[in-house]
Design an enzyme around this catalytic site. Structure first.
Site, PDB file in Angstrom:
ATOM      1  N   HIS A 137       0.769  -1.133   0.098  1.00 60.67           N
ATOM      2  CA  HIS A 137       0.043  -0.046   0.165  1.00 60.67           C
ATOM      3  C   HIS A 137       0.783   1.264   0.025  1.00 60.67           C
ATOM      4  CE1 HIS A 137      -3.562  -2.522   0.655  1.00 60.67           C
ATOM      5  NE2 HIS A 137      -3.885  -1.595  -0.341  1.00 60.67           N
ATOM      6  N   HIS A 177       5.177 -14.289   6.259  1.00 60.81           N
ATOM      7  CA  HIS A 177       5.558 -13.225   7.156  1.00 60.81           C
ATOM      8  C   HIS A 177       4.531 -12.958   8.077  1.00 60.81           C
ATOM      9  CE1 HIS A 177       7.140  -9.741   8.719  1.00 60.81           C
ATOM     10  NE2 HIS A 177       8.267  -9.993   8.434  1.00 60.81           N
TER      11      HIS A 177
HETATM   12 CO    CO Z   1      10.174  -9.234   8.900  1.00 63.81          CO
END
Ligand code: CO
Length: 296
Positions: free
Chosen positions: A124, A181
């Site tokens: 973003h 992640h």
């Molecule tokens: Co990281």
């Protein structure tokens, strides 16, 4: 009605101006006409791990092979990694720096391709940067390509690519845990959505996040509930860098390997980033191809 007309006048004038300059070939910028010049900007979080760099070299090679006439630039979104590399004499651009450089080098059409996994906060921020350059009008066209996971088709291809990463030695009773992640950003929902779809094909495949649901605590209890004795740990990140080495496969007490070992689950680890695997790279390349189609 009158208000509407007033608002339309500037738009009509602008449209006429565009038409006139297009038909007469007069460029608005002090009479300088720019030859069309297309460039590709690949944007990743980055890595300071020299071994992990091989994954980006793989993408670089594939992009150059697919579009041999288009110059390829790179940018790292991580400031920390750029600074770390600068101390070693390696100077990597941020997206803003790379785009300014491309403007200076007279590019007219820029395909910005995100090499992120999901459209999280990194993506973003990149959207905003691309929007800024778009509104400045320095390029005729600048278009941003989707990250790895955007459409349902991407999800299906990604499930196949993940299943393809599982080593042949894995027994069907053994679990496979991919380490994504993860993020606080709403786009984290892609990970459990992907896990759901992967489990339709292989019920012992799990996809977790270092910084997002499902975290290792949840996965550990699911594995225990299924009486799993052995698990394969594989990174689901573009490079097998710091998170893979330490948070996944490290010997510290809080690594995924140690946490599962503490629950009596023996772990095997695979150290490979998705950017090293063609099945994933092809998904990013398909998004880049869509962007370049805008310029036809
Ligand atoms: Co990281």
């Amino acid at each position: 009605m009158k208000k509407m007309t007033n608002r339309l006048i500037p738009a009509i004038l602008a449209a006429i101006l565009v038409l006139v300059s297009a038909t007469t070939g007069v460029a608005a910028h002090h009479g300088t006409y720019k030859e069309p010049k297309t460039g590709i900007l690949l944007v990743t979080f980055g890595t300071s791990d020299p071994g992990a760099q091989a994954a980006f070299d793989n993408i670089d090679r594939k992009v150059k092979a697919a579009w041999p006439d288009i110059p390829v630039y790179w940018a790292y979104t991580s400031r920390i990694i750029r600074h770390k590399l600068a101390k070693q004499g390696k100077h990597l651009d941020s997206p803003a720096m790379a785009l300014a450089r491309m403007a200076e080098e007279q590019f007219t059409h820029v395909a910005v391709q995100s090499l992120h996994t999901i459209a999280g906060s990194e993506y973003h921020d990149l959207t905003k940067m691309v929007g800024g350059f778009k509104s400045m009008g320095v390029f005729n066209r600048i278009v941003l390509g989707y990250p790895l996971l955007a459409t349902q088709a991407d999800m299906e291809k990604t499930v196949d690519a993940l299943l393809g990463m599982i080593p042949g030695e894995r027994d069907k009773q053994e679990a496979v845990v991919f380490m994504g992640h993860g993020t606080h950003h709403p786009a984290n929902a892609f990970y459990p959505a992907l896990m759901f779809q992967a489990q339709q094909q292989d019920p012992l495949v799990f996809i977790g996040g270092v910084e997002g649901y499902p975290e290792i605590g949840e996965i550990r209890s699911w594995l225990k509930g299924k009486q799993v004795k052995t698990a394969w740990l594989i990174p689901f990140m573009s490079v097998a860098g710091d998170h893979a080495k330490n948070d996944m496969a490290g010997d510290e007490a809080d690594s995924w390997k140690s946490i599962l070992a503490g629950a009596g689950i023996e772990c095997h680890t695979v150290m490979k980033g998705t950017a090293e695997v063609d099945a994933f790279v092809n998904i990013w390349l398909s998004h880049l191809e869509e962007v370049l189609h805008h310029f036809d």
